[in-house]
Write an enzyme that holds these catalytic residues in place. Structure first.
Site, short mmCIF file in Angstrom:
data_model
loop_
_atom_site.label_atom_id
_atom_site.label_comp_id
_atom_site.label_asym_id
_atom_site.label_seq_id
_atom_site.Cartn_x
_atom_site.Cartn_y
_atom_site.Cartn_z
N GLU A 260 17.97 72.51 11.30
CA GLU A 260 18.31 73.93 11.39
C GLU A 260 17.00 74.69 11.53
O GLU A 260 15.95 74.19 11.14
CB GLU A 260 19.03 74.39 10.12
CG GLU A 260 18.13 74.77 8.94
CD GLU A 260 17.31 73.63 8.36
OE1 GLU A 260 17.80 72.48 8.41
OE2 GLU A 260 16.18 73.87 7.90
N SER B 133 -0.87 78.81 5.96
CA SER B 133 0.20 77.89 6.39
C SER B 133 0.38 77.81 7.90
O SER B 133 0.85 76.80 8.41
CB SER B 133 1.52 78.29 5.73
OG SER B 133 1.82 79.65 5.99
N LYS C 96 4.56 72.70 9.02
CA LYS C 96 5.88 72.08 9.11
C LYS C 96 5.85 70.70 9.75
O LYS C 96 6.69 69.86 9.45
CB LYS C 96 6.84 73.00 9.86
CG LYS C 96 7.16 74.25 9.04
CD LYS C 96 8.54 74.76 9.31
CE LYS C 96 8.91 75.84 8.32
NZ LYS C 96 8.12 77.08 8.50
C1 LIG Z 1 8.31 78.24 7.80
C2 LIG Z 1 6.99 78.80 7.42
C3 LIG Z 1 6.72 79.24 6.10
C4 LIG Z 1 7.76 79.27 5.02
O1 LIG Z 1 8.30 78.04 4.66
P1 LIG Z 1 7.90 77.28 3.31
O2 LIG Z 1 8.84 76.15 3.24
O3 LIG Z 1 8.08 78.24 2.17
O4 LIG Z 1 6.50 76.86 3.44
C5 LIG Z 1 5.44 79.69 5.79
N1 LIG Z 1 4.48 79.74 6.74
C6 LIG Z 1 4.70 79.34 8.01
C7 LIG Z 1 3.58 79.44 9.00
C8 LIG Z 1 5.95 78.87 8.40
O5 LIG Z 1 6.16 78.49 9.67
#
Ligand SMILES: *Cc1c(COP(=O)(O)O)cnc(C)c1O
Length: 407
Positions: A120, A386, A98
């Site tokens: 948000e 992610s 993010k």
């Molecule tokens: C917020 C988040 C997501 C989901 O958000 P996307 O916009 O679909 O990427 C996925 N993995 C992590 C670690 C997150 O913090």
């Protein structure tokens, strides 16, 4: 297929009005029209400017810690009889992808002369990334968060406060993410002059989905050259990522979308199963509708009320899906699999045991795909990791103690 604003070309299947097929667009009230128009102009001007890219790249490298490794997971690969590479977004500053978008968006805000950032957050990850970047750049920061989420995500609330953000608990609707998003949009309507709204995913009105995907595209930009170094080829056979709103998946897919050889797999949150009421699998269960300014698939009742999604992972329970992903799924460019809570939990434990990496619960959904597909022994499979799992320890421990009870 691609559109041109000045010299800027997007590889995304998006037209000048922000439509991906029939999904996307900007369905906004009159009062927001000027804000969105100003943002669009500033954004397309910025991405054309080498100085903007230079500043973004510098922070990516020296502040976020990029490039994030593309790690060959040897033991996981042996287990599945294929070649698995993990894109380690979990190693970024603040522990997830993010921050890439938060930095790009805040740089744009500064360029537009804005001094106040609105965001948000659901689980708090986007709120923390935004609060971090606001501290870094000396911007005021207001984060809207459903009151239910404020209560259940206390450590992230404390983090945001320590970083100097004002956290506003939202008590409309179900007191969760979609209500927080509505409040953030309302704030933006009231404070157009000094405020900039940073959305945490590839959702919202055009140009947000395209802009967030663009800032996240650093992920696949790196995968291409890293894979070339490691295997001799820039293109894997598969790229797998989880989708909430779709930003990490958009970033991981971005530079492969027009490479037909590369199969794209999106993992959405099945929750307790797509045939139950407790699911966040928007592509499997949603119908066309409008949410937060975009036409896309939405989880809704027969009469069009948006329903509350469920997933064990707080980052995946958004009742919509980014328009890019609705389009990629419908046009069969991507395959979408629903991964249930228990499958994600098992995948998280497997990665931890074999590789010593505790993944975020969201990322564990992408890992869950490894059990559902048969890969060839010569295939190259990239999984976008992610985020890291520290924030999910309480959930993991609960699952482990349940398991022990059953034994
Ligand atoms: C917020 C988040 C997501 C989901 O958000 P996307 O916009 O679909 O990427 C996925 N993995 C992590 C670690 C997150 O913090």
């Amino acid at each position: 297929m691609s559109k041109t604003h000045n010299n800027y070309q997007s590889p995304l299947p998006v037209d000048d009005s922000g439509f991906y097929g029939r999904f996307g667009g900007a369905y906004i009230p009159e009062i927001l029209h000027r804000n969105v128009e100003n943002l669009r102009e500033a954004y397309f001007e910025a991405v054309d400017d080498p100085k903007f890219k230079e500043e973004f790249d510098w922070l990516m490298r020296h502040y976020v810690g990029r490039p994030s490794p593309l790690y060959y997971a040897k033991r996981l690969s042996e287990r599945y009889g294929t070649n698995i590479y993990l894109k380690r977004e979990d190693l970024n500053h603040t522990g997830a992808h993010k921050i890439n978008n938060a930095i790009g968006s805040a740089l744009l805000a500064k360029r537009m002369g804005k001094t106040r950032i609105i965001a948000e957050t659901g689980a708090g990850q986007h709120g923390v990334a935004t609060a971090t970047v606001c501290a870094l750049m000396g911007l005021d920061c207001v984060v809207y968060m459903g009151a239910t989420d404020v209560a259940r995500q206390q450590p992230n609330v404390e983090r945001m406060k320590m970083l100097g953000a004002k956290v506003v608990p939202v008590t409309t609707g179900n007191h969760t993410l979609k209500d927080a998003t509505n409040e953030a949009i309302r704030d933006w309507c009231c404070n157009p002059r000094d405020s900039f709204y940073i959305i945490g995913s590839t959702v919202g009105p055009h140009p947000y989905p395209e802009m967030v995907a663009r800032f996240q595209s650093v992920i696949s930009e790196e995968i291409r050259w890293q894979l070339k170094e490691l295997t001799g080829s820039e293109e894997p056979d598969y790229v797998i990522a989880c989708v909430g709103g779709g930003s990490n998946a958009a970033g991981a897919f971005y530079h492969f979308i027009n490479s037909p050889k590369v199969k794209l797999i999106a993992a959405e949150a099945g929750g307790k199963g797509v045939d139950t009421d407790e699911t966040a699998a928007t592509i499997a269960c949603g119908r066309e509708g409008i949410i937060h300014g975009a036409r896309t698939l939405v989880m809704q009742t027969a009469d069009g009320q948006i329903t509350e999604p469920y997933s064990i992972s707080a980052g995946l329970d958004y009742p919509g899906i980014g328009p890019l992903h609705a389009f990629l799924a419908e046009s069969k460019r991507s395959q979408v699999l629903a991964i249930n809570d228990d499958e994600a939990l098992r995948a998280a434990y497997l990665l931890t045991n074999l590789e010593g990496i505790i993944p975020a619960l969201e990322s564990a959904h992408a890992l869950g795909v490894l059990d559902k597909k048969k890969f060839g022994k010569d295939d190259t499979v990239v999984v976008n990791l992610s985020g890291r799992g520290d924030k999910d320890m309480a959930t993991y421990l609960r699952f482990q103690s349940n398991k022990n009870e059953r034994i």
